[in-house]
Design a protein around this motif. Structure first.
Motif, PDB file in Angstrom:
ATOM      1  N   ILE A 183       0.811  -1.220   0.000  1.00 26.71           N
ATOM      2  CA  ILE A 183       0.000   0.000   0.000  1.00 26.71           C
ATOM      3  C   ILE A 183       0.846   1.272   0.000  1.00 26.71           C
ATOM      4  O   ILE A 183       0.387   2.309  -0.475  1.00 26.71           O
ATOM      5  N   TYR A 184       2.085   1.199   0.488  1.00 25.72           N
ATOM      6  CA  TYR A 184       2.947   2.383   0.479  1.00 25.72           C
ATOM      7  C   TYR A 184       3.421   2.688  -0.942  1.00 25.72           C
ATOM      8  O   TYR A 184       3.295   3.811  -1.411  1.00 25.72           O
ATOM      9  N   GLU A 185       3.942   1.670  -1.624  1.00 26.57           N
ATOM     10  CA  GLU A 185       4.418   1.863  -3.003  1.00 26.57           C
ATOM     11  C   GLU A 185       3.261   2.142  -3.961  1.00 26.57           C
ATOM     12  O   GLU A 185       3.431   2.801  -4.980  1.00 26.57           O
ATOM     13  N   LEU A 186       2.083   1.649  -3.601  1.00 31.42           N
ATOM     14  CA  LEU A 186       0.900   1.874  -4.428  1.00 31.42           C
ATOM     15  C   LEU A 186       0.409   3.322  -4.333  1.00 31.42           C
ATOM     16  O   LEU A 186      -0.376   3.771  -5.153  1.00 31.42           O
ATOM     17  N   GLY A 187       0.897   4.037  -3.325  1.00 26.98           N
ATOM     18  CA  GLY A 187       0.518   5.436  -3.170  1.00 26.98           C
ATOM     19  C   GLY A 187      -0.779   5.628  -2.399  1.00 26.98           C
ATOM     20  O   GLY A 187      -1.426   6.668  -2.504  1.00 26.98           O
ATOM     21  N   LEU A 188      -1.169   4.622  -1.616  1.00 33.01           N
ATOM     22  CA  LEU A 188      -2.412   4.727  -0.851  1.00 33.01           C
ATOM     23  C   LEU A 188      -2.227   5.500   0.455  1.00 33.01           C
ATOM     24  O   LEU A 188      -3.199   5.919   1.071  1.00 33.01           O
ATOM     25  N   ILE A 189      -0.975   5.715   0.867  1.00 31.81           N
ATOM     26  CA  ILE A 189      -0.702   6.476   2.088  1.00 31.81           C
ATOM     27  C   ILE A 189      -0.412   7.917   1.681  1.00 31.81           C
ATOM     28  O   ILE A 189       0.589   8.204   1.041  1.00 31.81           O
ATOM     29  N   TYR A 190      -1.313   8.813   2.060  1.00 30.49           N
ATOM     30  CA  TYR A 190      -1.148  10.229   1.705  1.00 30.49           C
ATOM     31  C   TYR A 190      -0.279  10.975   2.708  1.00 30.49           C
ATOM     32  O   TYR A 190       0.450  11.885   2.351  1.00 30.49           O
ATOM     33  N   THR A 196      -5.969   6.325   1.449  1.00 26.81           N
ATOM     34  CA  THR A 196      -7.084   6.146   0.530  1.00 26.81           C
ATOM     35  C   THR A 196      -7.103   4.699   0.063  1.00 26.81           C
ATOM     36  O   THR A 196      -6.282   3.889   0.485  1.00 26.81           O
ATOM     37  N   LEU A 197      -8.023   4.382  -0.796  1.00 23.80           N
ATOM     38  CA  LEU A 197      -8.094   3.067  -1.442  1.00 23.80           C
ATOM     39  C   LEU A 197      -8.111   3.319  -2.948  1.00 23.80           C
ATOM     40  O   LEU A 197      -8.383   4.425  -3.395  1.00 23.80           O
ATOM     41  N   THR A 198      -7.831   2.289  -3.717  1.00 27.46           N
ATOM     42  CA  THR A 198      -7.799   2.474  -5.172  1.00 27.46           C
ATOM     43  C   THR A 198      -9.160   2.877  -5.718  1.00 27.46           C
ATOM     44  O   THR A 198      -9.250   3.526  -6.743  1.00 27.46           O
ATOM     45  N   THR A 241      -9.734   8.708   3.207  1.00 28.94           N
ATOM     46  CA  THR A 241     -10.228   9.814   2.399  1.00 28.94           C
ATOM     47  C   THR A 241     -10.237   9.416   0.925  1.00 28.94           C
ATOM     48  O   THR A 241      -9.488   8.541   0.517  1.00 28.94           O
ATOM     49  N   PHE A 242     -11.084  10.061   0.177  1.00 31.89           N
ATOM     50  CA  PHE A 242     -11.080   9.868  -1.287  1.00 31.89           C
ATOM     51  C   PHE A 242     -10.864  11.209  -1.976  1.00 31.89           C
ATOM     52  O   PHE A 242     -11.245  11.406  -3.124  1.00 31.89           O
ATOM     53  N   ASP A 243     -10.256  12.147  -1.237  1.00 30.84           N
ATOM     54  CA  ASP A 243      -9.969  13.475  -1.764  1.00 30.84           C
ATOM     55  C   ASP A 243      -8.506  13.798  -1.515  1.00 30.84           C
ATOM     56  O   ASP A 243      -8.124  14.030  -0.376  1.00 30.84           O
ATOM     57  N   PRO A 244      -7.658  13.780  -2.514  1.00 29.22           N
ATOM     58  CA  PRO A 244      -8.006  13.533  -3.912  1.00 29.22           C
ATOM     59  C   PRO A 244      -8.189  12.043  -4.178  1.00 29.22           C
ATOM     60  O   PRO A 244      -7.619  11.223  -3.470  1.00 29.22           O
ATOM     61  N   PRO A 245      -8.977  11.712  -5.192  1.00 33.60           N
ATOM     62  CA  PRO A 245      -9.142  10.303  -5.546  1.00 33.60           C
ATOM     63  C   PRO A 245      -7.798   9.719  -5.988  1.00 33.60           C
ATOM     64  O   PRO A 245      -7.012  10.401  -6.636  1.00 33.60           O
ATOM     65  N   TRP A 246      -7.568   8.466  -5.609  1.00 36.43           N
ATOM     66  CA  TRP A 246      -6.322   7.804  -5.994  1.00 36.43           C
ATOM     67  C   TRP A 246      -6.253   7.664  -7.511  1.00 36.43           C
ATOM     68  O   TRP A 246      -7.266   7.421  -8.181  1.00 36.43           O
ATOM     69  N   CYS A 247      -5.063   7.814  -8.055  1.00 34.11           N
ATOM     70  CA  CYS A 247      -4.836   7.520  -9.478  1.00 34.11           C
ATOM     71  C   CYS A 247      -3.446   6.904  -9.622  1.00 34.11           C
ATOM     72  O   CYS A 247      -2.626   6.996  -8.714  1.00 34.11           O
ATOM     73  N   GLU A 259      -0.836   7.697 -10.972  1.00 39.50           N
ATOM     74  CA  GLU A 259       0.316   8.592 -10.849  1.00 39.50           C
ATOM     75  C   GLU A 259       0.850   8.635  -9.417  1.00 39.50           C
ATOM     76  O   GLU A 259       1.973   9.047  -9.178  1.00 39.50           O
ATOM     77  N   PHE A 260       0.047   8.195  -8.451  1.00 43.15           N
ATOM     78  CA  PHE A 260       0.475   8.184  -7.053  1.00 43.15           C
ATOM     79  C   PHE A 260       1.424   7.027  -6.760  1.00 43.15           C
ATOM     80  O   PHE A 260       2.099   7.017  -5.743  1.00 43.15           O
ATOM     81  N   MET A 261       1.468   6.046  -7.639  1.00 40.08           N
ATOM     82  CA  MET A 261       2.310   4.869  -7.420  1.00 40.08           C
ATOM     83  C   MET A 261       3.781   5.226  -7.601  1.00 40.08           C
ATOM     84  O   MET A 261       4.132   6.079  -8.412  1.00 40.08           O
ATOM     85  N   SER A 262       4.622   4.548  -6.839  1.00 36.81           N
ATOM     86  CA  SER A 262       6.063   4.719  -7.007  1.00 36.81           C
ATOM     87  C   SER A 262       6.491   4.085  -8.327  1.00 36.81           C
ATOM     88  O   SER A 262       5.763   3.272  -8.915  1.00 36.81           O
ATOM     89  N   GLU A 263       7.676   4.447  -8.756  1.00 42.79           N
ATOM     90  CA  GLU A 263       8.218   3.848  -9.975  1.00 42.79           C
ATOM     91  C   GLU A 263       8.343   2.336  -9.811  1.00 42.79           C
ATOM     92  O   GLU A 263       8.071   1.571 -10.730  1.00 42.79           O
TER      93      GLU A 263
END
Length: 105
Positions: free
Chosen positions: A28-35, A50-52, A84-90, A92-96
């Motif tokens: 979830i960290y690399e996925l960008g779910l932690i804001y 957030t969640l996907t 939260t869903f603000d901003p919605p996950w996309c 682009e939030f994922m790590s390389e």
């Protein structure tokens, strides 16, 4: 930020990197779910995540799982996980690293 605070944040991140999205084989960290991760001087932790998707089947249980895992870290007094869903996950939030894992690079 002192060294103790920094090492605690590193420990929190390492725990988060061991929690995987149930539908995607990426943590979830690399996925960008932690804001955001905030740690008070009293060792109280606030995690904004957030969640996907808002329709995620684990929307009710996943924040609780994150809370339990972080709460188990020695020295942490309290954990508050805010979904939260603000901003919605996309994507682009994922790590390389996550994009590479999912063949999106």
């Amino acid at each position: 930020m002192n060294e103790d605070h920094s090492s605690l944040e590193d420990h929190i991140i390492s725990v988060l990197k061991n929690i995987y999205d149930p539908e995607i084989s990426v943590d979830i960290y690399e996925l960008g779910l932690i804001y955001d991760i905030q740690i008070s001087l009293k060792k109280e932790v606030k995690i904004l995540m957030t969640l996907t998707t808002s329709n995620c089947p684990v929307a009710d249980s996943f924040p609780l799982l994150v809370k339990e895992k972080i709460q188990s870290i020695k020295g942490i007094k309290k954990v508050n996980v805010i979904l939260t869903f603000d901003p919605p996950w996309c994507k682009e939030f994922m790590s390389e690293e996550a994009r590479l894992e999912l063949g999106m690079l």
